[in-house]
Design a protein around this motif. Structure first.
Motif, PDB file in Angstrom:
ATOM      1  N   GLY A  61       0.821  -1.215   0.000  1.00 50.25           N
ATOM      2  CA  GLY A  61       0.000   0.000   0.000  1.00 50.25           C
ATOM      3  C   GLY A  61       0.843   1.247   0.000  1.00 50.25           C
ATOM      4  O   GLY A  61       2.030   1.230   0.351  1.00 50.25           O
ATOM      5  N   SER A  62       0.243   2.333  -0.403  1.00 52.41           N
ATOM      6  CA  SER A  62       0.904   3.638  -0.381  1.00 52.41           C
ATOM      7  C   SER A  62      -0.058   4.641   0.220  1.00 52.41           C
ATOM      8  O   SER A  62      -1.266   4.615  -0.081  1.00 52.41           O
ATOM      9  CB  SER A  62       1.268   4.085  -1.793  1.00 52.41           C
ATOM     10  N   ARG A  63       0.456   5.535   1.004  1.00 48.47           N
ATOM     11  CA  ARG A  63      -0.397   6.584   1.560  1.00 48.47           C
ATOM     12  C   ARG A  63      -0.734   7.584   0.457  1.00 48.47           C
ATOM     13  O   ARG A  63       0.077   7.802  -0.436  1.00 48.47           O
ATOM     14  CB  ARG A  63       0.262   7.248   2.756  1.00 48.47           C
ATOM     15  N   PRO A  64      -1.910   8.132   0.535  1.00 44.93           N
ATOM     16  CA  PRO A  64      -2.291   9.109  -0.500  1.00 44.93           C
ATOM     17  C   PRO A  64      -1.415  10.352  -0.410  1.00 44.93           C
ATOM     18  O   PRO A  64      -0.991  10.741   0.673  1.00 44.93           O
ATOM     19  CB  PRO A  64      -3.736   9.440  -0.187  1.00 44.93           C
ATOM     20  N   GLU A  65      -1.156  10.928  -1.577  1.00 43.50           N
ATOM     21  CA  GLU A  65      -0.385  12.174  -1.586  1.00 43.50           C
ATOM     22  C   GLU A  65      -1.252  13.292  -1.060  1.00 43.50           C
ATOM     23  O   GLU A  65      -2.444  13.376  -1.355  1.00 43.50           O
ATOM     24  CB  GLU A  65       0.086  12.486  -2.990  1.00 43.50           C
ATOM     25  N   VAL A  66      -0.652  14.142  -0.274  1.00 37.82           N
ATOM     26  CA  VAL A  66      -1.361  15.266   0.303  1.00 37.82           C
ATOM     27  C   VAL A  66      -0.966  16.518  -0.460  1.00 37.82           C
ATOM     28  O   VAL A  66       0.226  16.775  -0.667  1.00 37.82           O
ATOM     29  CB  VAL A  66      -1.023  15.414   1.803  1.00 37.82           C
ATOM     30  N   ALA A  67      -1.944  17.269  -0.893  1.00 40.05           N
ATOM     31  CA  ALA A  67      -1.664  18.504  -1.622  1.00 40.05           C
ATOM     32  C   ALA A  67      -0.974  19.495  -0.696  1.00 40.05           C
ATOM     33  O   ALA A  67      -1.342  19.610   0.483  1.00 40.05           O
ATOM     34  CB  ALA A  67      -2.949  19.103  -2.163  1.00 40.05           C
ATOM     35  N   PRO A  68       0.009  20.252  -1.225  1.00 42.58           N
ATOM     36  CA  PRO A  68       0.739  21.231  -0.383  1.00 42.58           C
ATOM     37  C   PRO A  68      -0.102  22.384   0.074  1.00 42.58           C
ATOM     38  O   PRO A  68      -1.111  22.732  -0.290  1.00 42.58           O
ATOM     39  CB  PRO A  68       1.875  21.714  -1.271  1.00 42.58           C
TER      40      PRO A  68
END
Length: 125
Positions: free
Chosen positions: A118-125
Motif C-alpha cells: 500500500g501507499s499513503r495518498p499524496e497530500v496537496a501542499p
C-alpha cells in the motif's frame, strides 16, 4: 527475588484462555524483530527479575530460558506492556540465532508472504 509476579503488573495483563500473553522479542539496538514467544505470570516474573528471557513452551508444557541448550541467550534490556495489556515487548541483546532453525530471526525462516504493498495518498501542499 520475589516469588510471584508483582500484583500491580499482573493486574494489567490480559491473558488468553491458557493464561498466556504474547511476548514480541526485539533486538534492543537495531529494532530487528526476532521472535514471538509466550509468557505466563511466572515466565514474566523470571524475565523481569533475572536479566534473561524465560518463556512458557506450549508444546512441551514447561518453562524454558532462551539459550540454555543452544547457547543463543537473550539478555533483557527492557520490557514494556502494550496499551491493552495483551502483549509484551521484550527488548534484548541477542547472542547468536533467535530462531530454533538457526536463523537470526524467526521471520527470516518463515519468509515473506505475498501482499499488496500500500501507499499513503499524496497530500496537496
Amino acid at each position: 527475588m520475589p516469588d510471584t509476579l508483582d500484583p500491580e503488573i499482573a493486574s494489567r495483563l490480559k491473558r488468553d484462555d491458557h493464561g498466556l500473553v504474547a511476548a514480541i522479542v526485539q533486538q534492543h539496538d537495531t529494532g530487528e524483530v526476532l521472535m514471538l514467544g509466550w509468557m505466563d505470570d511466572e515466565a514474566l516474573r523470571r524475565t523481569l527479575t533475572t536479566g534473561r528471557v524465560t518463556f512458557w513452551s506450549r508444546s512441551r508444557g514447561e518453562y524454558w530460558r532462551k539459550g540454555d541448550t543452544s547457547g543463543h541467550q537473550q539478555y533483557v534490556k527492557s520490557v514494556a506492556i502494550d496499551c491493552d495489556g495483551d502483549a509484551l515487548l521484550v527488548r534484548v541483546d541477542q547472542v547468536g540465532a533467535a530462531c530454533h532453525t538457526g536463523e537470526r530471526t524467526c521471520f527470516l525462516a518463515g519468509g515473506d508472504l505475498p501482499a499488496v504493498v500500500g501507499s499513503r495518498p499524496e497530500v496537496a501542499p
